[in-house]
Design a protein around this motif. Structure first.
Motif, PDB file in Angstrom:
ATOM      1  N   ASN A  28       0.791  -0.921  -0.100  1.00 46.06           N
ATOM      2  CA  ASN A  28      -0.231   0.014   0.065  1.00 46.06           C
ATOM      3  C   ASN A  28       1.121   1.144   0.251  1.00 46.06           C
ATOM      4  N   LEU A  29       1.806   1.171   0.937  1.00 43.24           N
ATOM      5  CA  LEU A  29       2.768   2.735   1.339  1.00 43.24           C
ATOM      6  C   LEU A  29       3.505   2.788  -0.222  1.00 43.24           C
ATOM      7  N   LEU A  30       4.128   1.447  -1.229  1.00 44.15           N
ATOM      8  CA  LEU A  30       4.886   1.341  -2.509  1.00 44.15           C
ATOM      9  C   LEU A  30       4.146   1.679  -3.581  1.00 44.15           C
ATOM     10  N   SER A  31       3.357   1.777  -3.590  1.00 43.29           N
ATOM     11  CA  SER A  31       2.255   2.349  -4.308  1.00 43.29           C
ATOM     12  C   SER A  31       1.654   3.279  -4.957  1.00 43.29           C
ATOM     13  N   LYS A  32       1.374   4.487  -3.554  1.00 47.45           N
ATOM     14  CA  LYS A  32       1.218   5.260  -3.406  1.00 47.45           C
ATOM     15  C   LYS A  32       2.099   6.058  -3.341  1.00 47.45           C
ATOM     16  N   ARG A  33       3.432   5.674  -3.166  1.00 46.93           N
ATOM     17  CA  ARG A  33       5.109   6.116  -3.647  1.00 46.93           C
ATOM     18  C   ARG A  33       4.948   6.712  -5.078  1.00 46.93           C
ATOM     19  N   LEU A  34       4.880   4.822  -5.440  1.00 49.71           N
ATOM     20  CA  LEU A  34       4.756   4.812  -7.041  1.00 49.71           C
ATOM     21  C   LEU A  34       3.604   6.204  -7.964  1.00 49.71           C
ATOM     22  N   GLU A  35       2.700   5.974  -7.076  1.00 47.66           N
ATOM     23  CA  GLU A  35       1.812   7.092  -8.194  1.00 47.66           C
ATOM     24  C   GLU A  35       2.734   8.836  -7.979  1.00 47.66           C
ATOM     25  N   SER A  36       2.403   8.960  -7.292  1.00 45.17           N
ATOM     26  CA  SER A  36       3.390   9.906  -6.825  1.00 45.17           C
ATOM     27  C   SER A  36       4.344  10.248  -7.015  1.00 45.17           C
ATOM     28  N   GLY A  37       5.430   9.640  -7.317  1.00 43.86           N
ATOM     29  CA  GLY A  37       5.966   9.061  -8.640  1.00 43.86           C
ATOM     30  C   GLY A  37       6.092   9.400 -10.445  1.00 43.86           C
ATOM     31  N   GLU A  38       5.163   8.821 -10.234  1.00 46.98           N
ATOM     32  CA  GLU A  38       4.924   9.255 -11.633  1.00 46.98           C
ATOM     33  C   GLU A  38       4.185  10.315 -12.286  1.00 46.98           C
ATOM     34  N   SER A  39       3.259  10.653 -11.483  1.00 49.15           N
ATOM     35  CA  SER A  39       2.901  12.560 -11.124  1.00 49.15           C
ATOM     36  C   SER A  39       3.540  13.589 -11.639  1.00 49.15           C
ATOM     37  N   LYS A  40       4.637  13.000 -11.115  1.00 42.03           N
ATOM     38  CA  LYS A  40       6.440  14.111 -11.738  1.00 42.03           C
ATOM     39  C   LYS A  40       7.448  13.230 -12.294  1.00 42.03           C
ATOM     40  N   GLY A  41       6.894  12.608 -13.190  1.00 46.13           N
ATOM     41  CA  GLY A  41       7.168  12.484 -14.545  1.00 46.13           C
ATOM     42  C   GLY A  41       8.761  11.038 -13.907  1.00 46.13           C
ATOM     43  N   GLU A  42       8.430  10.739 -12.830  1.00 47.26           N
ATOM     44  CA  GLU A  42       9.526   9.502 -12.483  1.00 47.26           C
ATOM     45  C   GLU A  42       9.744   8.265 -13.515  1.00 47.26           C
ATOM     46  N   SER A  43      11.211   8.287 -13.961  1.00 50.68           N
ATOM     47  CA  SER A  43      10.738   6.347 -14.537  1.00 50.68           C
ATOM     48  C   SER A  43      11.698   6.021 -14.148  1.00 50.68           C
ATOM     49  N   GLY A  44      11.423   4.604 -14.030  1.00 48.26           N
ATOM     50  CA  GLY A  44      13.126   3.793 -13.718  1.00 48.26           C
ATOM     51  C   GLY A  44      12.895   3.268 -11.586  1.00 48.26           C
ATOM     52  N   PHE A  45      13.669   2.548 -10.698  1.00 51.15           N
ATOM     53  CA  PHE A  45      13.495   3.389  -9.652  1.00 51.15           C
ATOM     54  C   PHE A  45      15.338   2.820  -9.373  1.00 51.15           C
ATOM     55  N   ILE A  46      15.518   2.372  -7.547  1.00 52.06           N
ATOM     56  CA  ILE A  46      15.840   1.505  -6.972  1.00 52.06           C
ATOM     57  C   ILE A  46      15.367   1.338  -5.903  1.00 52.06           C
ATOM     58  N   LEU A  47      14.972   0.403  -5.921  1.00 49.76           N
ATOM     59  CA  LEU A  47      14.479  -0.718  -4.607  1.00 49.76           C
ATOM     60  C   LEU A  47      15.240  -0.619  -3.236  1.00 49.76           C
ATOM     61  N   ASP A  48      14.657  -0.549  -2.398  1.00 55.20           N
ATOM     62  CA  ASP A  48      16.077  -0.499  -1.240  1.00 55.20           C
ATOM     63  C   ASP A  48      14.697  -0.802  -0.123  1.00 55.20           C
TER      64      ASP A  48
END
Length: 272
Positions: free
Chosen positions: A105-125
């Motif tokens: 749930n927390l990760l989904s919210k973070r990815l959604e927020s990043g998508e709205s800012k145009g983020e692409s790719g990631f390093i998951l920790d």
């Protein structure tokens, strides 16, 4: 990314295993090569205190992708006084793993927020920490590489007990000096403390879960629940294991070399 977010959300409600852990030949890793031209999608594994956040954050700058630490997401939720904060506080202070449903749930919210800012790719920790989480991630996206950082258990305990946070700026420091003589053919490990600047020195606090009892419990839980995750990615030929030889100045260049990365070239690529 939107499809990934939707699948993460549906996975938190129901999940069925569709993959088996079959053997796979290890393949040579070649960074930033993808037929779709997308940015890298990496995972950093390792016991609590090994330095996942330290190294992942530095590589995220070099590669021009966001560093997403689920531990940070949990701490942000803890400090938000939201509906899950009390439940999370009890789980974290006991050294237990946060449930799949909460993390997803927390990760989904973070990815959604990043998508709205145009983020692409990631390093998951910090994700995935269980095979179930790894299988969910496998169902929604293609992970290119999994970096598994390793240190002896006593070094991990000493590092966790030395961690400090500035209560004003939120930056992380470490007051522990690590000086371990290698035995049975293992190399010596020396790490200088990461001390704060003078304006932070009087404002340092210790995380409530950084006690010896809780740290040892977290390490035991990690070994039990997350060790199979290493086997999961090893069977896919995506796992790169890296034993940290010392402090950041010594270890980071060696990690870049192990990943076939050139720091100067990657900085230029990230700036484009």
């Amino acid at each position: 990314m939107a499809a990934m977010i939707r699948l993460f959300r549906s996975s938190s409600a129901a999940f069925s295993t569709r993959r088996s852990l079959s053997s796979a030949a290890a393949t040579e890793f070649k960074p930033r090569v993808d037929p779709k031209g997308r940015n890298v999608q990496w995972v950093f594994l390792g016991c609590p205190g090994v330095g996942k956040g330290t190294y992942a954050s530095r590589l995220s700058v070099l590669l021009g992708v966001p560093h997403i630490a689920t531990g940070d997401l949990v701490r942000e939720e803890l400090n938000s006084s939201g509906p899950m904060s009390k439940q999370l506080e009890e789980i974290v202070n006991q050294g237990k793993l946060v449930s799949d449903e909460i993390i997803i749930n927390l990760l989904s919210k973070r990815l959604e927020s990043g998508e709205s800012k145009g983020e692409s790719g990631f390093i998951l920790d910090g994700f995935p920490r269980t095979v179930r989480q790894a299988e969910i991630l496998n169902d929604v996206t293609d992970i290119d590489l999994v970096v598994n950082l390793k240190l002896p258990e006593q070094v991990l305990i000493d590092k966790c007990l030395g961690r400090r946070i500035c209560s004003e700026c939120g930056k992380n420091f470490n007051v522990a000096t690590i000086d371990v003589k290698g035995e049975n053919g293992n190399p010596d490990i020396y790490m200088d403390p990461l001390l704060p600047p003078s304006h932070c020195a009087s404002k340092l606090v210790t995380r409530p879960d950084d006690t010896e009892t809780v740290v040892k419990q977290r390490l035991a839980v990690y070994t039990e629940k997350s060790q199979p995750v290493e086997d999961f990615y090893r069977c896919q030929g995506k796992l790169v294991e890296f034993v940290i030889p010392g402090g950041i100045p010594e270890s980071l260049p060696k990690l870049l070399e192990a990943l076939n990365l050139n720091e100067n070239e990657e900085k230029q690529s990230a700036a484009v």
